[in-house]
Design a protein around this motif. Structure first.
Motif, PDB file in Angstrom:
ATOM      1  N   UNK A 140       0.854  -1.193   0.000  1.00  0.00           N
ATOM      2  CA  UNK A 140       0.000   0.000   0.000  1.00  0.00           C
ATOM      3  C   UNK A 140       0.885   1.236   0.000  1.00  0.00           C
ATOM      4  N   UNK A 141       0.601   2.196  -0.879  1.00  0.00           N
ATOM      5  CA  UNK A 141       1.394   3.419  -0.980  1.00  0.00           C
ATOM      6  C   UNK A 141       1.313   4.196   0.320  1.00  0.00           C
ATOM      7  N   UNK A 142       2.344   5.075   0.485  1.00  0.00           N
ATOM      8  CA  UNK A 142       2.406   5.868   1.714  1.00  0.00           C
ATOM      9  C   UNK A 142       1.159   6.724   1.858  1.00  0.00           C
ATOM     10  N   UNK A 143       0.713   7.330   0.754  1.00  0.00           N
ATOM     11  CA  UNK A 143      -0.473   8.192   0.824  1.00  0.00           C
ATOM     12  C   UNK A 143      -1.704   7.382   1.238  1.00  0.00           C
ATOM     13  N   UNK A 144      -1.837   6.175   0.709  1.00  0.00           N
ATOM     14  CA  UNK A 144      -2.980   5.339   1.046  1.00  0.00           C
ATOM     15  C   UNK A 144      -2.955   4.936   2.519  1.00  0.00           C
ATOM     16  N   UNK A 145      -1.728   4.631   3.007  1.00  0.00           N
ATOM     17  CA  UNK A 145      -1.620   4.278   4.430  1.00  0.00           C
ATOM     18  C   UNK A 145      -2.023   5.447   5.309  1.00  0.00           C
ATOM     19  N   UNK A 146      -1.654   6.657   4.887  1.00  0.00           N
ATOM     20  CA  UNK A 146      -2.017   7.841   5.660  1.00  0.00           C
ATOM     21  C   UNK A 146      -3.535   8.036   5.670  1.00  0.00           C
ATOM     22  N   UNK A 147      -4.151   7.815   4.504  1.00  0.00           N
ATOM     23  CA  UNK A 147      -5.606   7.951   4.424  1.00  0.00           C
ATOM     24  C   UNK A 147      -6.311   6.899   5.289  1.00  0.00           C
ATOM     25  N   UNK A 148      -5.762   5.686   5.304  1.00  0.00           N
ATOM     26  CA  UNK A 148      -6.369   4.643   6.121  1.00  0.00           C
ATOM     27  C   UNK A 148      -6.245   4.972   7.604  1.00  0.00           C
ATOM     28  N   UNK A 149      -5.061   5.552   7.986  1.00  0.00           N
ATOM     29  CA  UNK A 149      -4.911   5.982   9.387  1.00  0.00           C
ATOM     30  C   UNK A 149      -5.916   7.088   9.705  1.00  0.00           C
ATOM     31  N   UNK A 150      -6.186   7.939   8.720  1.00  0.00           N
ATOM     32  CA  UNK A 150      -7.171   9.008   8.919  1.00  0.00           C
ATOM     33  C   UNK A 150      -8.571   8.409   9.126  1.00  0.00           C
ATOM     34  N   UNK A 151      -8.888   7.380   8.321  1.00  0.00           N
ATOM     35  CA  UNK A 151     -10.183   6.709   8.480  1.00  0.00           C
ATOM     36  C   UNK A 151     -10.299   6.081   9.867  1.00  0.00           C
ATOM     37  N   UNK A 152      -9.219   5.465  10.325  1.00  0.00           N
ATOM     38  CA  UNK A 152      -9.229   4.848  11.645  1.00  0.00           C
ATOM     39  C   UNK A 152      -9.400   5.894  12.735  1.00  0.00           C
ATOM     40  N   UNK A 153      -8.750   7.041  12.559  1.00  0.00           N
ATOM     41  CA  UNK A 153      -8.891   8.126  13.529  1.00  0.00           C
ATOM     42  C   UNK A 153     -10.334   8.637  13.562  1.00  0.00           C
ATOM     43  N   UNK A 154     -10.960   8.744  12.383  1.00  0.00           N
ATOM     44  CA  UNK A 154     -12.368   9.162  12.330  1.00  0.00           C
ATOM     45  C   UNK A 154     -13.246   8.173  13.088  1.00  0.00           C
ATOM     46  N   UNK A 155     -12.938   6.912  12.905  1.00  0.00           N
ATOM     47  CA  UNK A 155     -13.714   5.871  13.577  1.00  0.00           C
ATOM     48  C   UNK A 155     -13.584   6.000  15.086  1.00  0.00           C
ATOM     49  N   UNK A 156     -12.353   6.194  15.543  1.00  0.00           N
ATOM     50  CA  UNK A 156     -12.112   6.270  16.987  1.00  0.00           C
ATOM     51  C   UNK A 156     -12.671   7.545  17.607  1.00  0.00           C
ATOM     52  N   UNK A 157     -12.827   8.571  16.790  1.00  0.00           N
ATOM     53  CA  UNK A 157     -13.350   9.838  17.309  1.00  0.00           C
ATOM     54  C   UNK A 157     -14.872   9.905  17.224  1.00  0.00           C
ATOM     55  N   UNK A 158     -15.500   8.805  16.837  1.00  0.00           N
ATOM     56  CA  UNK A 158     -16.958   8.763  16.795  1.00  0.00           C
ATOM     57  C   UNK A 158     -17.557   9.237  15.498  1.00  0.00           C
ATOM     58  N   UNK A 159     -16.772   9.180  14.408  1.00  0.00           N
ATOM     59  CA  UNK A 159     -17.271   9.625  13.106  1.00  0.00           C
ATOM     60  C   UNK A 159     -17.212   8.473  12.111  1.00  0.00           C
ATOM     61  N   UNK A 160     -18.087   7.433  12.295  1.00  0.00           N
ATOM     62  CA  UNK A 160     -18.018   6.282  11.391  1.00  0.00           C
ATOM     63  C   UNK A 160     -18.386   6.636   9.948  1.00  0.00           C
ATOM     64  N   UNK A 161     -19.239   7.629   9.748  1.00  0.00           N
ATOM     65  CA  UNK A 161     -19.592   8.023   8.380  1.00  0.00           C
ATOM     66  C   UNK A 161     -18.375   8.577   7.656  1.00  0.00           C
TER      67      UNK A 161
END
Length: 693
Positions: A1-22
């Motif tokens: 997975x490209x570095x940019x994609x990994x960063x985006x996935x970490x962002x998605x995980x952060x959204x999930x943990x912050x209560x923003x599943x959408x």
């Protein structure tokens, strides 16, 4: 997975943990659109969908994640959670087992496995899972509470109660354990303690819907329907989506006879959970109570289609088939219910009833014994075993069982007025009543003059339309409508039903002082003139179809044709109301004389019928009140009985100890009336209207 994609996935995980599943979902879908895929992306997307209450979509993504990494225990665990949230509990259990295969110490997965197994009714396996959780963490209160629920479902009330007590020792305000403790006490038929437990729960947690629901169940079990309805209604107000409260209120309303209100609640329960078998099973019981047996059977079959392992639905299916007269099919359905739930007390009792009607009396008694052992507090099983003992002529055991049934479900129209339990009635003022029907009132009225002879003052209360007829028994009996009864002027109350046990506990002791009822002479003269010269047989063929007890007893009028063919004999109808329409559809060459609409059309019941009987040569009838009236008048009466009759006619005899002028003609096989009436024709030709067998 490209570095940019990994960063985006970490962002998605952060959204999930912050209560923003959408937000997490949106990021994951952008990555997918860009061609990115893998276990991490699918896992995060699955959890995001699950947190948005989209369990089926979540399960699909998590299955894809697991395809990338089959041994990943966390993905398998979350897949189990998604499947469980979607109601797919068997698949969820498989997913949790997959997680545990890779990581046996995953405590939450084992706990969730127990819950999934319990939801599949695999309670023994669920208990095993909870045992392992509690061995690792004894203070895991939810595991202990849920183990208690599974133990309760297995019939282990003591083990369940111990679990709920342990939970409350750890957390005295645990809401589910407080309510479940009441449920365990209720299942053990400790109704008073259950009421106290639910009240304690509500004192600590006012307005708790589950505790209110349990309180309603406890009131219902304590024969307090008004309080039960109030409690269920309060639970519904607190939680309008509480399906079980709607169902239970429907049950109480049904049992109270308010079928429209019960049906409205059942339909609401179905609307809330259309996929649930329980709603259709409930609706079936309401149809059943309304004597719509075919509609009831259709609903039970629908419930079974949704939940094939529902022992309750199979039990009810057996009941519907029984009431439809399909005894062998009923037995098969009840056997299936018991294969699913061997300790099902109601199915066991109902199987006894079917076996009794099939003539397998030893098996029927064994079933009743088992039902009573399983649930000693159920009055219906005691009553059914009583009828079997009485049917077989064992009056000692029969009346003892009937008394046990009456203690568990007393007919008490005058609370506070004690019951007469036998002994010397000298000087007592006794209030007699009979809740079971006209035939029973006529049959058991014979005991009242004897009580008066022994020094009692006796007053009878019941249907006023019977008073004029019953008053012919003994002028010393007083009569009063129930609404005018002042219990304070009486010493005790008595059910006529209970008098045989107290006054003639054996067959040989039955008093039969016929006639003990008398027709009015002017009416007798009138109907004798109406009949004219010749030989006449009065006939009655149908009871009240609205009573379940009538099943199999009523006879098609056409079955009386062999009597209509007797030379020099005219048949005269004694039938009123239901069944009279059959006179318009007689077979060719069969004639029945009808006394017309004025016959017994007055406010007082059976006065014309009694007078007509006195002018007839013979009465031939199905098992209805007409039989009792003819017997009490001392008239010759031939009674046509189904293969396994009601208890009072016993077995294998052609006479009745209750009525010396009665002769019994029995079916050789269920539903076969033709041989019965051919035997009557032959008996008439052989000896006229003699009543002796």
């Amino acid at each position: 997975m490209a570095v940019e994609a990994e960063a985006e996935l970490r962002h998605a995980l952060a959204s999930l943990r912050s209560g923003n599943p959408a937000g997490a979902e949106a990021t994951c879908r952008q990555l997918r659109a860009a061609g990115v895929d893998g276990v991490g992306l699918r896992h995060v997307l699955g959890i995001a969908l699950l947190e948005q209450q989209r369990p089926d979509e979540a399960a699909s993504e998590l299955q894809q994640a697991l395809a990338f990494e089959p041994a990943n225990p966390v993905v398998a665990y979350n897949l189990g959670n998604a499947l469980a949230a979607g109601g797919r509990h068997a698949e969820a259990a498989t997913a949790y087992r997959r997680a545990l295969a890779s990581q046996p110490a995953m405590l939450q997965a084992r706990y969730n496995l127990g819950n999934a197994l319990a939801a599949c009714a695999a309670h023994a396996d669920a208990i095993s899972a909870f045992d392992q959780v509690l061995a690792a963490e004894p203070r895991f209160v939810e595991a202990r509470n849920n183990r208690g629920r599974s133990r309760l479902a297995q019939g282990d009330q003591a083990g369940a109660l111990a679990d709920f007590e342990d939970v409350l020792a750890l957390d005295p305000r645990h809401p589910a354990a407080l309510a479940n403790r009441g449920a365990a006490l209720l299942a053990a038929d400790r109704h008073g303690e259950a009421l106290a437990a639910y009240r304690q729960a509500l004192a600590m947690l006012p307005g708790h819907a589950e505790a209110l629901h349990g309180l309603g169940l406890a009131h219902a079990a304590s024969s307090q329907p008004r309080q039960a309805i109030e409690a269920f209604s309060a639970a519904i107000r607190q939680a309008p989506g509480f399906v079980e409260a709607w169902r239970q209120r429907a049950n109480i309303l049904r049992d109270a006879g308010d079928l429209p209100a019960a049906m409205a609640d059942a339909l609401q329960a179905i609307a809330l959970r259309p996929e649930a078998a329980e709603g259709y099973n409930l609706r079936g019981t309401i149809h059943h109570e309304g004597l719509r047996y075919a509609e009831a059977l259709a609903d039970y079959d629908r419930a079974i289609g949704l939940e094939p392992a529902s022992a309750d639905a199979w039990c009810n299916r057996g009941n519907a088939l029984y009431d439809l007269g399909r005894l062998h099919d009923a037995r098969a359905a009840l056997d299936h219910a018991l294969a699913l739930a061997p300790g099902h007390a109601e199915a066991t009792s109902n199987l006894g009833m079917v076996l009794q009607d099939l003539g397998d009396f030893e098996a029927a008694r064994a079933a009743y014994d088992d039902a009573i052992a399983l649930r000693p507090g159920n009055p219906e099983s005691w009553k059914r075993r009583a009828t079997l003992h009485l049917l077989q002529g064992d009056f000692g055991r029969g009346w003892a069982d009937f008394e046990a049934s009456a203690r568990l479900a007393p007919h008490d129209p005058f609370p506070g007025l004690p019951r007469w339990h036998g002994g010397d009635p000298q000087g007592l003022s006794l209030l007699a009543h009979e809740p079971s029907g006209i035939g029973d009132a006529i049959q058991f009225l014979r005991y009242l003059p004897g009580l008066i002879d022994r020094g009692a003052r006796v007053t009878f209360t019941g249907a006023p339309r019977l008073f004029r007829l019953l008053a012919s028994c003994d002028p010393r009996i007083a009569f009063i409508v129930q609404e005018r009864v002042d219990p304070r002027v009486f010493d005790a109350q008595i059910d006529l039903w209970g008098l045989p046990r107290l006054l003639s506990p054996t067959v040989q002791a039955i008093p039969a002082p016929v006639p003990y009822l008398h027709a009015e002479p002017d009416r007798v003269a009138h109907w004798r003139r109406w009949l004219g010269e010749g030989r006449r047989i009065g006939i009655a063929w149908q009871g009240r179809p609205g009573r379940k007890i009538d099943a199999g007893r009523s006879i098609p009028l056409a079955a009386f044709a062999p009597l209509a063919s007797l030379p020099g004999v005219e048949l005269v109808s004694l039938q009123r109301n239901e069944g009279i329409e059959q006179l318009a559809h007689l077979p060719p060459a069969m004639q029945v004389r009808d006394p017309g609409p004025a016959f017994d059309a007055g406010a007082d019941a059976f006065l014309d019928t009694a007078a007509m009987m006195m002018a007839l040569d013979l009465v031939v009838t199905s098992d209805t009140a007409v039989a009792h009236l003819a017997g009490a008048l001392g008239r010759p009466v031939w009674l046509a009985l189904k293969q396994v009759p009601e208890w009072r006619w016993m077995l294998g005899r052609g006479d009745s100890p209750w009525y010396p002028g009665m002769r019994l003609f029995r079916q050789g096989e269920a539903g076969a009336w033709d041989p019965v009436f051919r035997a009557m024709r032959d008996a008439w030709l052989a000896g006229g209207n003699r009543a002796d067998p």
